[in-house]
Design an enzyme around this catalytic site. Structure first.
Site, PDB file in Angstrom:
ATOM      1  N   CYS A   1       0.802  -1.209   0.000  1.00  0.00           N
ATOM      2  CA  CYS A   1       0.000   0.000   0.000  1.00  0.00           C
ATOM      3  C   CYS A   1       0.841   1.267   0.000  1.00  0.00           C
ATOM      4  CB  CYS A   1      -0.934   0.001   1.215  1.00  0.00           C
ATOM      5  SG  CYS A   1      -0.078  -0.163   2.795  1.00  0.00           S
TER       6      CYS A   1
ATOM      7  N   HIS B   1       2.806   2.327   2.659  1.00  0.00           N
ATOM      8  CA  HIS B   1       3.066   2.825   4.002  1.00  0.00           C
ATOM      9  C   HIS B   1       4.314   2.162   4.576  1.00  0.00           C
ATOM     10  CE1 HIS B   1      -1.455   3.629   3.869  1.00  0.00           C
ATOM     11  NE2 HIS B   1      -0.846   4.813   3.844  1.00  0.00           N
TER      12      HIS B   1
ATOM     13  N   CYS C   1      -2.545  -3.193   7.556  1.00  0.00           N
ATOM     14  CA  CYS C   1      -1.486  -2.189   7.679  1.00  0.00           C
ATOM     15  C   CYS C   1      -1.744  -1.325   8.914  1.00  0.00           C
ATOM     16  CB  CYS C   1      -1.444  -1.331   6.413  1.00  0.00           C
ATOM     17  SG  CYS C   1      -0.319   0.075   6.496  1.00  0.00           S
TER      18      CYS C   1
ATOM     19  N   CYS D   1     -13.317 -41.891   9.291  1.00  0.00           N
ATOM     20  CA  CYS D   1     -13.192 -42.524  10.607  1.00  0.00           C
ATOM     21  C   CYS D   1     -14.457 -43.301  10.983  1.00  0.00           C
ATOM     22  CB  CYS D   1     -12.886 -41.476  11.674  1.00  0.00           C
ATOM     23  SG  CYS D   1     -14.244 -40.317  12.007  1.00  0.00           S
TER      24      CYS D   1
ATOM     25  N   CYS E   1     -54.615 -33.953  54.664  1.00  0.00           N
ATOM     26  CA  CYS E   1     -54.897 -32.641  55.224  1.00  0.00           C
ATOM     27  C   CYS E   1     -54.306 -31.549  54.359  1.00  0.00           C
ATOM     28  CB  CYS E   1     -54.348 -32.560  56.649  1.00  0.00           C
ATOM     29  SG  CYS E   1     -54.657 -30.968  57.450  1.00  0.00           S
TER      30      CYS E   1
END
Length: 583
Positions: free
Chosen positions: A133, A135, A160, A231, A289
């Site tokens: 880029c 930078h 970046c 498997c 009860c």
């Protein structure tokens, strides 16, 4: 039931016709998903297969192709559609790809210094790095940033450091700078990039086996499918749970949770106990009860749950009256009781068929012993495939039956589809489904009965009768399973507004076994230009060099290619970390 059975006998007079019918069903069923097993050895080949498609089409280096594919979750078709719709520049910009012919060469100005905008120090030009880029920062700041991102698990897309810059850092630069300080993190970075083909790919998933077999499964078409790994584990590709059709993934998730947690115990407590008004512990009544006493000493009325004193007669409690009817509380208790009985109905039948399936899996050895006895007879056909295929049909249909009960529990309950169907419509669909479920259940039990017969001790004529019964029942059960799935897909789930409930299509031959992907590389994967090249303005740390990979005549790399670095001093991105030679 007998009429249904007899109507199909003429359609399948021999096992060969049954086999042909199964083959047609298997290959012509909709949404057939071809799948492949990706092992540790073939992961590199699988990743490069996708990389080379993008590299050849867009004329890119491997690192840029990988950046594009990771951004689009390794969906090459989606990547190409974005290219057509938005163009190459937009495609690259969204993914953070910066393609430049040649970057500024600060190594030619070794006497000059450059100020790093991160640490704000003046740095010699030969220890700074410029990304695609444009930078530029010092190597120390770059390295610290890379190490932090790798430790945080963000190594697949390291951006970046410049503010608002979306560009993805060069993998070769990341590899070189990190390996100079932390070789173990560099290997971790390599492994993350390699495994991104599985982690970020919607068409690839790890096998959920425990302990893990190390394999991944790639499907080509429908993600709502059930597959079998090398498997031996069969699982749902969509949710990675055990194969569970005709349940949808959400239904199965809720059912498993309901069976495992204490939700039904809570329901029982709600129906049969009442909370103490003082300590709030559940109290079960053990006498006639209506004045009950908790272990904490608090007395309360069983009818309304209110705290009372201890003085009472058979008809009243001193200072207490609860003659007023409370509809909400009574309705809540009745609903809990009804839900509990409904759950017990479906769970008992689900468990019964699951237990039958587990017991019937032990029949295989018994059947083999019976076949060995029958093979010694001279006046009987030696082809006993009808028996093994009937047993396999029993296994598949028993599983379908087992999972059909959790499906019915949620399909015709209020938990998922409240308001989706009227009461009359729900009853009509439930009767339709239960009729088909009952037909399938009756024929599965008949097939199980015939297969468990001690036919090795029967006369030849009786054996041939059982043979025809097994063949015909297998064909009928296959048709009934298809009809049930069509009913679920079209009449039940298909008529709902909700689209989150999808099921794996019925396969007459059972869960599809994934074929193993060859670990051999394509001829294009052998080209040396596929390896990433070092950026010329990086001061390369001193590292041992080695020759390029050895390839055998078949195009597969030999063990000697498992090395720590290439001739240019870089890690080979395409080697799994576990095979890198650390010597």
């Amino acid at each position: 039931m007998e009429d249904y059975m007899s109507s199909d006998e003429d359609d399948y007079d021999s096992f060969e016709e049954l086999e042909n019918d199964e083959d047609d069903t298997h290959w012509q069923s909709k949404n057939v998903s071809s799948c492949q097993v990706i092992t540790k050895e073939s992961l590199l080949s699988a990743q490069r297969e996708e990389l080379h498609r993008v590299m050849d089409w867009l004329k890119l280096r491997e690192q840029h192709a990988r950046t594009l594919l990771i951004f689009h979750r390794w969906d090459v078709e989606k990547l190409f559609s974005v290219l057509v719709e938005k163009g190459k520049d937009r495609l690259f910009a969204e993914a953070g790809v910066r393609v430049v012919e040649q970057k500024a060469d600060f190594s030619l100005q070794s006497s000059s210094t450059i100020m790093c905008n991160i640490c704000m120090d003046d740095i010699p030009a030969n220890v700074v790095t410029t990304m695609d880029c444009g930078h530029c920062f010092c190597n120390n700041c770059w390295t610290e940033n890379f190490i932090l991102k790798i430790q945080e698990g963000q190594s697949r897309r390291i951006r970046c450091m410049e503010h608002k810059c979306n560009a993805i850092c060069d993998e070769a630069i990341v590899r070189n700078l990190v390996s100079a300080r932390h070789p173990d993190l560099a290997e971790k970075f390599e492994r993350f990039l390699l495994e991104s083909y599985i982690e970020d790919n919607r068409k690839v998933k790890w096998c959920p086996s425990v302990p893990h077999c190390g394999n991944a499964i790639r499907v080509e078409y429908d993600k709502f499918c059930e597959v079998e790994c090398a498997c031996g584990l069969q699982f749902c590709f969509s949710c990675s749970s055990d194969a569970h059709s005709p349940c949808s993934c959400l239904m199965w998730e809720l059912w498993i949770k309901k069976c495992k947690d204490e939700s039904e115990t809570v329901n029982w407590i709600t129906v049969n106990t009442k909370p103490c008004p003082k300590c709030h512990k559940p109290v079960e009544k053990n006498g006639g009860c209506n004045l009950v006493s908790c272990i904490c000493g608090q007395a309360f009325c069983w009818l309304c749950g209110g705290a009372t004193g201890r003085d009472h007669t058979w008809s009243s409690i001193a200072g207490h009256s609860c003659g007023r009817y409370k509809e909400d509380q009574e309705l809540k208790a009745e609903r809990a009781k009804r839900d509990l009985y409904r759950y017990m109905h479906y769970h008992s039948r689900y468990k019964a068929h699951t237990d039958s399936f587990k017991l019937e899996t032990n029949l295989k050895e018994t059947i083999e012993a019976k076949i060995s006895i029958l093979e010694n007879r001279e006046s009987i056909p030696k082809d006993f495939s009808w028996l093994t295929n009937g047993l396999n049909r029993l296994f598949r249909s028993r599983r379908v039956l087992s999972y059909s009960y959790p499906f019915a529990f949620y399909m015709f309950g209020d938990e998922l589809f409240w308001g989706e169907m009227s009461k009359e419509e729900r009853e009509l669909k439930q009767n339709l489904f239960e009729d088909q479920q009952q037909q399938l259940e009756a024929n599965v039990e008949r097939l199980s009965k015939f297969i468990e017969e001690p036919f090795d001790s029967y006369a030849n004529g009786k054996v041939m009768e059982i043979r025809m019964q097994v063949i015909n029942l297998s064909a009928v059960i296959d048709k009934l399973c298809k009809k049930m799935y069509e009913c679920i897909e079209n009449d039940l789930l298909g008529s709902l507004q909700s689209t989150i409930h999808n099921i794996a299509s019925y396969q007459s031959k059972g869960v599809e076994k994934a074929s193993e992907l060859s670990p051999c590389l394509s001829s294009k994967a052998d080209d040396s230009d596929t390896f990433l090249q070092s950026d010329s303005n990086i001061k390369e740390p001193g590292r041992p060099s080695s020759s390029s990979p050895n390839l055998n005549g078949s195009g597969c790399s030999s063990r000697k290619r498992a090395r720590k670095s290439l001739g240019d001093g870089l890690f080979d991105l395409n080697l799994p970390a576990e095979v890198i030679d650390k010597s």
